[in-house]
Design an enzyme around this catalytic site. Structure first.
Site, PDB file in Angstrom:
ATOM      1  CG  ASP A 175      26.499  10.637 -12.929  1.00 25.37           C
ATOM      2  OD1 ASP A 175      27.049  10.437 -14.005  1.00 25.37           O
ATOM      3  OD2 ASP A 175      25.852  11.666 -12.660  1.00 25.37           O
ATOM      4  CG  PHE A 199      26.167   0.178  -7.268  1.00 27.17           C
ATOM      5  CD1 PHE A 199      24.995   0.818  -6.899  1.00 27.17           C
ATOM      6  CD2 PHE A 199      26.245  -0.381  -8.533  1.00 27.17           C
ATOM      7  CE1 PHE A 199      23.912   0.892  -7.770  1.00 27.17           C
ATOM      8  CE2 PHE A 199      25.178  -0.309  -9.429  1.00 27.17           C
ATOM      9  CZ  PHE A 199      24.013   0.333  -9.033  1.00 27.17           C
ATOM     10  CE1 TYR A 245      26.564   5.976  -4.463  1.00 32.11           C
ATOM     11  CE2 TYR A 245      28.746   5.005  -4.272  1.00 32.11           C
ATOM     12  CZ  TYR A 245      27.372   4.871  -4.278  1.00 32.11           C
ATOM     13  OH  TYR A 245      26.811   3.627  -4.097  1.00 32.11           O
ATOM     14  CG  HIS A 268      18.899   1.776  -9.716  1.00 27.54           C
ATOM     15  ND1 HIS A 268      19.232   2.191  -8.438  1.00 27.54           N
ATOM     16  CD2 HIS A 268      19.977   2.023 -10.491  1.00 27.54           C
ATOM     17  CE1 HIS A 268      20.464   2.661  -8.446  1.00 27.54           C
ATOM     18  NE2 HIS A 268      20.953   2.575  -9.683  1.00 27.54           N
TER      19      HIS A 268
END
Length: 221
Positions: free
Chosen positions: A65, A78, A67, A188
């Protein structure tokens, strides 16, 4: 359906733009921007594609998703805009880079645009989100769209590197042809899982080694 997106991606993804699901998705997203605070800014929804044309992609990093906090998301997974606190997952990405390259990446800001400009497709599975509500635009059609982008890269390109961090990205990467591409998997980089195998994975150096071996310019991380 007219979408403002980089031309090489438009040609590849035109069947998606012409589809019934994408029309429904567009209606949903348009209404959402009119009635709520949505990230990223509307002009940045397709930033990953616009920064990294289809025929220039070398490496694909798959996020989930955007942020959902103020001033963070700008269309690259990221990555956050300069001046914004570096999020925890990106801190751990920088820690891994610091380990691999023996230099301090932690002094950097969180803007990864320089990766995108070199051929790193920073692709979230879902391209929009409501402020403060993680996952709020999942299941609306974005996943189908981004699956189509990944499938096109797998089928029409050769010798790409796919970095799949976490079970979500790994599930999304099942469609990748591993006889043509390098697929690297790790936990992750979030604080919950980074020390279960992301830190120490060596993915950045391994990606560059593969790019060099296949006659491509390595990424300056």
């Amino acid at each position: 359906m007219t979408v403002k997106i980089e031309e090489s991606w438009r040609k590849v993804l035109q069947p998606q733009f012409d589809s019934a699901y994408f029309e429904l998705l567009t209606d949903f997203v348009r209404r959402a921007y009119q009635s709520n605070v949505i990230y990223p800014p509307a002009g940045k929804i397709f930033e990953a594609f616009n920064r990294t044309p289809f025929d220039k992609v070398k490496v694909v990093i798959i996020g989930q998703d955007p942020y959902h906090g103020p001033n963070q998301a700008h269309g690259l997974c990221f990555s956050v805009q300069p001046g914004v606190m570096v999020p925890p997952s990106l801190v751990n990405i920088y820690k891994e880079l610091s380990e691999e390259y023996k230099m301090n990446y932690l002094v950097r800001n969180g803007d990864l645009t320089h990766w995108a400009n070199q051929g790193v497709l920073l692709l979230n599975a879902t391209l929009t989100v409501e402020a403060g509500h993680a996952g709020s635009h999942q299941g609306k059609g974005w996943e189908t769209f981004t699956d189509a982008a990944i499938a096109a890269l797998s089928e029409q390109r050769e010798h790409l590197v796919f970095l799949l961090w976490g079970s979500y990205a790994q599930a999304k990467g099942r469609i990748i042809d591993r006889s043509k591409h390098l697929v690297l998997e790790a936990p992750h980089p979030s604080p919950l899982s980074a020390y279960r195998g992301f830190i120490g994975c060596g993915h950045f150096m391994r990606a560059n080694q593969y790019l060099t071996e296949t006659g491509q310019e390595p990424i300056i991380w």
